[in-house]
Design a protein around this motif. Structure first.
Motif, PDB file in Angstrom:
ATOM      1  N   MET A   6      36.234  44.693  39.586  1.00 55.13           N
ATOM      2  CA  MET A   6      36.373  43.519  40.445  1.00 55.13           C
ATOM      3  C   MET A   6      35.382  43.614  41.598  1.00 55.13           C
ATOM      4  SD  MET A   6      39.805  41.953  42.225  1.00 55.13           S
ATOM      5  CE  MET A   6      40.238  43.510  42.994  1.00 55.13           C
ATOM      6  N   ALA A   7      34.642  42.538  41.824  1.00 56.61           N
ATOM      7  CA  ALA A   7      33.664  42.516  42.904  1.00 56.61           C
ATOM      8  C   ALA A   7      34.382  42.414  44.238  1.00 56.61           C
ATOM      9  CB  ALA A   7      32.704  41.341  42.725  1.00 56.61           C
ATOM     10  N   PRO A   8      33.994  43.231  45.225  1.00 63.23           N
ATOM     11  CA  PRO A   8      34.672  43.194  46.520  1.00 63.23           C
ATOM     12  C   PRO A   8      34.239  41.996  47.359  1.00 63.23           C
ATOM     13  CG  PRO A   8      32.865  44.750  46.591  1.00 63.23           C
ATOM     14  CD  PRO A   8      32.942  44.258  45.164  1.00 63.23           C
ATOM     15  N   ALA A   9      35.173  41.430  48.110  1.00 64.15           N
ATOM     16  CA  ALA A   9      34.860  40.373  49.075  1.00 64.15           C
ATOM     17  C   ALA A   9      34.613  41.050  50.413  1.00 64.15           C
ATOM     18  CB  ALA A   9      36.006  39.373  49.160  1.00 64.15           C
ATOM     19  N   LYS A  10      33.351  41.361  50.678  1.00 68.59           N
ATOM     20  CA  LYS A  10      33.009  42.118  51.884  1.00 68.59           C
ATOM     21  C   LYS A  10      33.354  41.359  53.155  1.00 68.59           C
ATOM     22  CE  LYS A  10      29.215  44.512  49.525  1.00 68.59           C
ATOM     23  NZ  LYS A  10      27.752  44.780  49.514  1.00 68.59           N
ATOM     24  N   GLU A  11      33.354  40.021  53.069  1.00 67.43           N
ATOM     25  CA  GLU A  11      33.640  39.205  54.250  1.00 67.43           C
ATOM     26  C   GLU A  11      35.047  39.444  54.802  1.00 67.43           C
ATOM     27  OE1 GLU A  11      30.637  37.313  51.616  1.00 67.43           O
ATOM     28  OE2 GLU A  11      32.678  38.095  51.355  1.00 67.43           O
ATOM     29  N   ILE A  12      35.974  39.860  53.954  1.00 61.31           N
ATOM     30  CA  ILE A  12      37.340  40.091  54.418  1.00 61.31           C
ATOM     31  C   ILE A  12      37.688  41.574  54.424  1.00 61.31           C
ATOM     32  CG2 ILE A  12      38.139  37.814  53.702  1.00 61.31           C
ATOM     33  CD1 ILE A  12      39.384  39.124  51.225  1.00 61.31           C
ATOM     34  N   GLY A  13      36.669  42.436  54.260  1.00 58.81           N
ATOM     35  CA  GLY A  13      36.871  43.864  54.438  1.00 58.81           C
ATOM     36  C   GLY A  13      36.967  44.703  53.189  1.00 58.81           C
ATOM     37  N   GLU A  14      36.881  44.084  52.004  1.00 61.21           N
ATOM     38  CA  GLU A  14      36.977  44.867  50.780  1.00 61.21           C
ATOM     39  C   GLU A  14      35.715  45.693  50.553  1.00 61.21           C
ATOM     40  OE1 GLU A  14      39.884  41.803  48.278  1.00 61.21           O
ATOM     41  OE2 GLU A  14      37.765  41.973  47.769  1.00 61.21           O
ATOM     42  N   CYS A  15      35.877  46.795  49.840  1.00 63.79           N
ATOM     43  CA  CYS A  15      34.756  47.724  49.620  1.00 63.79           C
ATOM     44  C   CYS A  15      34.906  48.373  48.248  1.00 63.79           C
ATOM     45  CB  CYS A  15      34.764  48.793  50.724  1.00 63.79           C
ATOM     46  SG  CYS A  15      33.550  50.115  50.515  1.00 63.79           S
ATOM     47  N   LEU A  16      33.774  48.580  47.580  1.00 61.26           N
ATOM     48  CA  LEU A  16      33.769  49.235  46.268  1.00 61.26           C
ATOM     49  C   LEU A  16      32.796  50.405  46.303  1.00 61.26           C
ATOM     50  CD1 LEU A  16      34.724  49.150  43.269  1.00 61.26           C
ATOM     51  CD2 LEU A  16      32.654  47.816  42.798  1.00 61.26           C
ATOM     52  N   ILE A  17      33.282  51.581  45.921  1.00 61.74           N
ATOM     53  CA  ILE A  17      32.442  52.773  45.850  1.00 61.74           C
ATOM     54  C   ILE A  17      32.455  53.265  44.409  1.00 61.74           C
ATOM     55  CG2 ILE A  17      32.133  55.156  46.616  1.00 61.74           C
ATOM     56  CD1 ILE A  17      33.474  54.404  49.225  1.00 61.74           C
ATOM     57  N   THR A  18      31.274  53.475  43.858  1.00 68.24           N
ATOM     58  CA  THR A  18      31.158  53.927  42.482  1.00 68.24           C
ATOM     59  C   THR A  18      30.608  55.349  42.452  1.00 68.24           C
ATOM     60  OG1 THR A  18      30.764  51.670  41.685  1.00 68.24           O
ATOM     61  CG2 THR A  18      30.116  53.473  40.239  1.00 68.24           C
ATOM     62  N   VAL A  19      31.295  56.225  41.753  1.00 74.81           N
ATOM     63  CA  VAL A  19      30.859  57.611  41.570  1.00 74.81           C
ATOM     64  C   VAL A  19      30.750  57.853  40.074  1.00 74.81           C
ATOM     65  CG1 VAL A  19      31.382  60.035  41.965  1.00 74.81           C
ATOM     66  CG2 VAL A  19      31.988  58.341  43.696  1.00 74.81           C
ATOM     67  N   GLY A  20      29.517  57.972  39.596  1.00 71.66           N
ATOM     68  CA  GLY A  20      29.323  58.087  38.155  1.00 71.66           C
ATOM     69  C   GLY A  20      29.766  56.807  37.480  1.00 71.66           C
ATOM     70  N   GLU A  21      30.749  56.906  36.611  1.00 70.95           N
ATOM     71  CA  GLU A  21      31.283  55.732  35.932  1.00 70.95           C
ATOM     72  C   GLU A  21      32.634  55.304  36.508  1.00 70.95           C
ATOM     73  OE1 GLU A  21      31.449  56.589  31.803  1.00 70.95           O
ATOM     74  OE2 GLU A  21      29.266  56.690  31.541  1.00 70.95           O
ATOM     75  N   GLU A  22      33.039  55.939  37.599  1.00 70.15           N
ATOM     76  CA  GLU A  22      34.342  55.660  38.205  1.00 70.15           C
ATOM     77  C   GLU A  22      34.190  54.751  39.422  1.00 70.15           C
ATOM     78  OE1 GLU A  22      37.180  56.638  36.891  1.00 70.15           O
ATOM     79  OE2 GLU A  22      36.127  57.671  35.272  1.00 70.15           O
ATOM     80  N   ASP A  23      35.001  53.692  39.473  1.00 72.51           N
ATOM     81  CA  ASP A  23      35.008  52.763  40.600  1.00 72.51           C
ATOM     82  C   ASP A  23      36.238  53.003  41.475  1.00 72.51           C
ATOM     83  OD1 ASP A  23      32.680  51.487  39.802  1.00 72.51           O
ATOM     84  OD2 ASP A  23      33.749  49.972  38.621  1.00 72.51           O
ATOM     85  N   TYR A  24      36.011  52.940  42.794  1.00 76.65           N
ATOM     86  CA  TYR A  24      37.097  53.078  43.763  1.00 76.65           C
ATOM     87  C   TYR A  24      37.076  51.827  44.641  1.00 76.65           C
ATOM     88  CZ  TYR A  24      37.191  57.952  42.295  1.00 76.65           C
ATOM     89  OH  TYR A  24      37.278  59.096  41.546  1.00 76.65           O
TER      90      TYR A  24
END
Length: 224
Positions: free
Chosen positions: A1-19
């Motif tokens: 799921m793409a993060p909505a940065k405007e409301i504070g969401e964040c996505l961090i990817t390490v290798g093939e794992e998304d957080y």
């Protein structure tokens, strides 16, 4: 799921794992009691760690290992780092110890508990945690803040459930939907529903007051 940065969401990817991180009201409550949420905000924003790291990054282009070691041995450094770990863990949609690290029992007997580092360095952890908790309890929406809503008083606790109930009342949504709002998103929805609030912002009030005083001074100068 793409993060909505405007409301504070964040996505961090390490290798093939998304957080995926979301500073929702529900996740703010995972930080702790209302007083503990505010304390976490304070530990992240009113510390000596962030300015030191920023100055080191500007001077060296990176954060030296000796500075990271120094910060981790200070009380204020430990408090900021622990607050960052707490906020990141609360906002993540999955177990995040791979990223943020974890405290484990000591094996040598010299220390009862040791920090097992994660993949994230200290500076990005602090920066992301600061952003998350700001979007979660303060809000970063660019809206008009009316002067009558500015109390100027310090806050000792953050009661997320009050905002959840307010969201349900204002927007006619379910509790589960309200719990997933961030403070920034809540502010934007509120501004969209009530776009024509009457009143002055602090800046507008000051501008009018300054203009009035300037005209008064001009009239007094002419009269004199």
């Amino acid at each position: 799921m793409a993060p909505a940065k405007e409301i504070g969401e964040c996505l961090i990817t390490v290798g093939e794992e998304d957080y995926f991180f979301r500073p929702s009201f529900a996740n703010m409550m995972k930080i702790g009691e209302p007083q503990e949420i505010v304390q976490a905000f304070y530990d992240l924003h009113n510390d000596l760690v962030t300015p030191l790291i920023k100055r080191a990054a500007e001077a060296y282009g990176f954060v030296p290992d000796w500075l990271i070691h120094h910060l981790k041995t200070t009380e204020y450094g430990r408090r900021a780092h622990q607050a960052a770990m707490t906020v990141l863990s609360a906002c993540c949609d999955r177990e995040a110890t791979v990223l943020i690290g974890e405290y484990v029992p000591g094996r040598t007997g010299r220390r009862a508990i040791l920090l097992k580092p994660g993949k994230m360095d200290a500076f990005p952890m602090l920066a992301i945690a600061q952003s998350l908790i700001t979007h979660g309890i303060i809000g970063k929406a660019k809206i008009r803040q009316l002067q009558r809503h500015e109390t100027g008083q310090s806050v000792t606790e953050f009661k997320a459930f009050d905002y959840i109930n307010a969201a349900r009342n204002h927007f006619g949504i379910s509790r589960s939907e309200a719990e997933q709002l961030t403070m920034t998103e809540f502010q934007l929805l509120l501004a969209a529903k009530y776009p024509d609030q009457k009143g002055f912002t602090r800046e507008e009030y000051d501008a009018v007051a300054d203009a009035h005083l300037a005209k008064k001074a001009k009239r007094l100068a002419k009269a004199g």
